[in-house]
Design a protein around this motif. Structure first.
Motif, PDB file in Angstrom:
ATOM      1  N   ALA A 130     -26.416  40.358  -5.066  1.00  0.00           N
ATOM      2  CA  ALA A 130     -26.108  40.107  -3.651  1.00  0.00           C
ATOM      3  C   ALA A 130     -26.015  38.613  -3.382  1.00  0.00           C
ATOM      4  N   GLU A 131     -25.065  38.215  -2.547  1.00  0.00           N
ATOM      5  CA  GLU A 131     -24.906  36.814  -2.176  1.00  0.00           C
ATOM      6  C   GLU A 131     -25.083  36.592  -0.675  1.00  0.00           C
ATOM      7  N   LYS A 132     -24.130  37.060   0.129  1.00  0.00           N
ATOM      8  CA  LYS A 132     -24.186  36.803   1.569  1.00  0.00           C
ATOM      9  C   LYS A 132     -23.723  38.028   2.346  1.00  0.00           C
ATOM     10  N   PRO A 133     -24.253  38.197   3.569  1.00  0.00           N
ATOM     11  CA  PRO A 133     -23.733  39.262   4.418  1.00  0.00           C
ATOM     12  C   PRO A 133     -22.366  38.896   4.998  1.00  0.00           C
ATOM     13  N   VAL A 134     -21.583  39.927   5.263  1.00  0.00           N
ATOM     14  CA  VAL A 134     -20.317  39.797   5.983  1.00  0.00           C
ATOM     15  C   VAL A 134     -20.475  40.544   7.290  1.00  0.00           C
ATOM     16  N   TYR A 135     -20.137  39.885   8.390  1.00  0.00           N
ATOM     17  CA  TYR A 135     -20.311  40.462   9.718  1.00  0.00           C
ATOM     18  C   TYR A 135     -18.969  40.983  10.216  1.00  0.00           C
ATOM     19  N   GLN A 136     -18.910  42.291  10.427  1.00  0.00           N
ATOM     20  CA  GLN A 136     -17.706  42.928  10.941  1.00  0.00           C
ATOM     21  C   GLN A 136     -17.744  42.850  12.459  1.00  0.00           C
ATOM     22  N   CYS A 137     -16.921  41.951  13.011  1.00  0.00           N
ATOM     23  CA  CYS A 137     -16.894  41.706  14.450  1.00  0.00           C
ATOM     24  C   CYS A 137     -15.656  42.378  15.040  1.00  0.00           C
ATOM     25  N   GLN A 138     -15.844  43.149  16.087  1.00  0.00           N
ATOM     26  CA  GLN A 138     -14.707  43.863  16.645  1.00  0.00           C
ATOM     27  C   GLN A 138     -14.976  44.308  18.071  1.00  0.00           C
ATOM     28  N   GLY A 139     -13.870  44.662  18.756  1.00  0.00           N
ATOM     29  CA  GLY A 139     -13.982  45.168  20.116  1.00  0.00           C
ATOM     30  C   GLY A 139     -12.698  44.926  20.885  1.00  0.00           C
ATOM     31  N   GLU A 140     -12.686  45.381  22.127  1.00  0.00           N
ATOM     32  CA  GLU A 140     -11.574  45.079  23.025  1.00  0.00           C
ATOM     33  C   GLU A 140     -11.782  43.657  23.538  1.00  0.00           C
ATOM     34  N   VAL A 141     -10.877  42.773  23.180  1.00  0.00           N
ATOM     35  CA  VAL A 141     -11.140  41.351  23.382  1.00  0.00           C
ATOM     36  C   VAL A 141     -10.782  40.882  24.787  1.00  0.00           C
ATOM     37  N   ILE A 142     -11.484  39.832  25.188  1.00  0.00           N
ATOM     38  CA  ILE A 142     -11.207  39.134  26.442  1.00  0.00           C
ATOM     39  C   ILE A 142     -11.128  37.647  26.124  1.00  0.00           C
ATOM     40  N   GLU A 143     -10.410  36.929  26.931  1.00  0.00           N
ATOM     41  CA  GLU A 143     -10.360  35.483  26.735  1.00  0.00           C
ATOM     42  C   GLU A 143     -11.669  34.870  27.215  1.00  0.00           C
ATOM     43  N   PRO A 144     -12.189  33.884  26.489  1.00  0.00           N
ATOM     44  CA  PRO A 144     -13.438  33.257  26.939  1.00  0.00           C
ATOM     45  C   PRO A 144     -13.231  32.522  28.250  1.00  0.00           C
ATOM     46  N   ASP A 145     -14.307  32.399  29.011  1.00  0.00           N
ATOM     47  CA  ASP A 145     -14.222  31.731  30.318  1.00  0.00           C
ATOM     48  C   ASP A 145     -13.802  30.277  30.188  1.00  0.00           C
ATOM     49  N   MET A 146     -14.386  29.598  29.187  1.00  0.00           N
ATOM     50  CA  MET A 146     -14.107  28.173  29.051  1.00  0.00           C
ATOM     51  C   MET A 146     -12.778  27.948  28.339  1.00  0.00           C
ATOM     52  N   GLN A 147     -12.043  26.966  28.782  1.00  0.00           N
ATOM     53  CA  GLN A 147     -10.789  26.592  28.139  1.00  0.00           C
ATOM     54  C   GLN A 147     -11.091  25.607  27.013  1.00  0.00           C
ATOM     55  N   LEU A 148     -10.644  25.945  25.836  1.00  0.00           N
ATOM     56  CA  LEU A 148     -10.952  25.124  24.667  1.00  0.00           C
ATOM     57  C   LEU A 148      -9.815  24.149  24.399  1.00  0.00           C
ATOM     58  N   ALA A 149     -10.156  22.896  24.325  1.00  0.00           N
ATOM     59  CA  ALA A 149      -9.153  21.863  24.077  1.00  0.00           C
ATOM     60  C   ALA A 149      -8.756  21.860  22.605  1.00  0.00           C
ATOM     61  N   MET A 150      -7.524  21.461  22.336  1.00  0.00           N
ATOM     62  CA  MET A 150      -7.073  21.310  20.963  1.00  0.00           C
ATOM     63  C   MET A 150      -7.854  20.175  20.303  1.00  0.00           C
ATOM     64  N   PRO A 151      -8.289  20.350  19.057  1.00  0.00           N
ATOM     65  CA  PRO A 151      -8.995  19.268  18.369  1.00  0.00           C
ATOM     66  C   PRO A 151      -8.176  17.982  18.371  1.00  0.00           C
ATOM     67  N   ASP A 152      -8.860  16.853  18.434  1.00  0.00           N
ATOM     68  CA  ASP A 152      -8.207  15.547  18.508  1.00  0.00           C
ATOM     69  C   ASP A 152      -7.232  15.356  17.355  1.00  0.00           C
ATOM     70  N   GLY A 153      -6.041  14.865  17.700  1.00  0.00           N
ATOM     71  CA  GLY A 153      -5.053  14.505  16.694  1.00  0.00           C
ATOM     72  C   GLY A 153      -4.403  15.675  16.001  1.00  0.00           C
ATOM     73  N   ALA A 154      -4.570  16.890  16.517  1.00  0.00           N
ATOM     74  CA  ALA A 154      -4.060  18.080  15.846  1.00  0.00           C
ATOM     75  C   ALA A 154      -2.941  18.723  16.646  1.00  0.00           C
ATOM     76  N   GLY A 155      -2.057  19.394  15.945  1.00  0.00           N
ATOM     77  CA  GLY A 155      -0.992  20.177  16.568  1.00  0.00           C
ATOM     78  C   GLY A 155      -0.965  21.569  15.981  1.00  0.00           C
ATOM     79  N   LEU A 156      -0.578  22.543  16.794  1.00  0.00           N
ATOM     80  CA  LEU A 156      -0.574  23.942  16.375  1.00  0.00           C
ATOM     81  C   LEU A 156       0.856  24.460  16.367  1.00  0.00           C
ATOM     82  N   ARG A 157       1.227  25.176  15.318  1.00  0.00           N
ATOM     83  CA  ARG A 157       2.534  25.832  15.287  1.00  0.00           C
ATOM     84  C   ARG A 157       2.435  27.120  14.486  1.00  0.00           C
ATOM     85  N   GLU A 158       3.405  28.003  14.711  1.00  0.00           N
ATOM     86  CA  GLU A 158       3.458  29.228  13.918  1.00  0.00           C
ATOM     87  C   GLU A 158       3.789  28.891  12.465  1.00  0.00           C
ATOM     88  N   VAL A 159       3.244  29.690  11.556  1.00  0.00           N
ATOM     89  CA  VAL A 159       3.585  29.554  10.144  1.00  0.00           C
ATOM     90  C   VAL A 159       4.459  30.739   9.732  1.00  0.00           C
TER      91      VAL A 159
END
Length: 301
Positions: A130-159
């Motif tokens: 045995a090494e480490k546990p894996v946590y199966q996280c799931q559910g009907e999702v909601i957006e978090p209340d807080m708006q998360l800023a993009m990390p400094d100097g980073a850009g996001l695009r589809e791959v």
């Protein structure tokens, strides 16, 4: 490692023989996973057959009573998964028989797998640790209340499929092996986002249909903030619908993000290895090294 398994086995008057999973009827594979409560659709089985190999246990009228698959990721490393036995044959040696076939095919390889509680004792008896546990996280999702800023100097695009070599190199540093076929097949069925700094890929996440809805994985990043940045678009896209993510992150901002989005821990499995240790100790992971924030799947790692 145990000696090679025989091609036939008799359990409770049921005679079984080994068959190639590539030749198995897809609907019968789906029925097998349904019988043990696993969420895999027929399409999910087909996805795994495209990137892996395996065997099934067949009775004398062709019913599938068990399965095991393996996925070579490098010359000396493979993962094992989809080890299922029909409920009527569990605890009667069928799982060990199937695993012996897999271990024979993988002789000399370092191996990794995700062990359910039901199979944990079997894997220990076969020499897995045995090494480490894996946590199966799931559910009907909601957006978090807080708006998360993009990390400094980073850009996001589809791959896209043309980006697979970039994804493969970043994934290799985190996963420990170059699993380009798995990523290429995943990209063919997934939507993905990459986070770039100065033109270099620093994090990515893929999301594809699976089971009851969609699954996010793999997610590869250097830091929690980057992992959240590439995961968040999928949470927004699937708000109000079922979403799953398997992670080894128990604490920290990424784990908190998942819980806040409506994906609490539903179940756990255990990462196990045979041969060389698979997952580095926390103290051995460099601060700026990429890591697996979400598994491609429990089967693929």
């Amino acid at each position: 490692m145990e000696k090679a398994a025989s091609e036939c086995l008799v359990v409770d008057s049921v005679q079984m023989k080994i068959g190639n999973i590539a030749d198995a009827d897809l609907d019968r594979l789906h029925a097998l996973s349904m019988a043990v409560g696993w969420p895999h659709r027929a399409e999910d089985w087909q996805f795994l057959r495209h990137v892996g190999k395996g065997v099934v246990a067949l009775d004398d009228i062709g019913r599938i009573l068990g399965s095991v698959m393996w996925f070579p990721h490098a010359d000396n490393f493979a993962t094992i998964g989809m080890m299922i036995t029909s409920p009527r044959l569990q605890a009667n040696g069928t799982g060990r028989w199937l695993m012996r076939h897999a271990l024979t095919e993988l002789k000399g390889c370092n191996l990794g797998l995700s062990a359910t509680r039901a199979a944990h004792r079997l894997y220990l008896s076969l020499g897995f640790e045995a090494e480490k546990p894996v946590y199966q996280c799931q559910g009907e999702v909601i957006e978090p209340d807080m708006q998360l800023a993009m990390p400094d100097g980073a850009g996001l695009r589809e791959v896209h499929p043309d980006d697979v070599s970039l994804l493969g190199e970043l994934d290799r540093k985190a996963f420990g092996a170059y699993r380009l076929p798995v990523l290429a097949e995943s990209l063919a069925h997934s939507k993905g986002f990459g986070l770039f700094r100065n033109g270099k890929l620093k994090a990515f996440a893929l999301c594809r249909p699976f089971g009851r809805g969609h699954v996010i994985g793999p997610v590869v990043a250097n830091h929690d903030q980057d992992a959240i940045a590439v995961t968040r678009p999928f949470v927004a896209e699937h708000a109000g619908r079922f979403l799953r993510l398997d992670t080894r992150q128990k604490e920290g901002s990424f784990a908190e993000f998942l819980s806040r989005c409506g994906m609490p821990v539903f179940d756990t499995v255990t990462t196990m290895s045979l041969g060389q240790r698979w997952i580095p100790e926390d103290s051995a992971v460099l601060e700026d090294r990429s890591r697996i924030y979400a598994l491609a799947s429990q089967t693929l790692g």
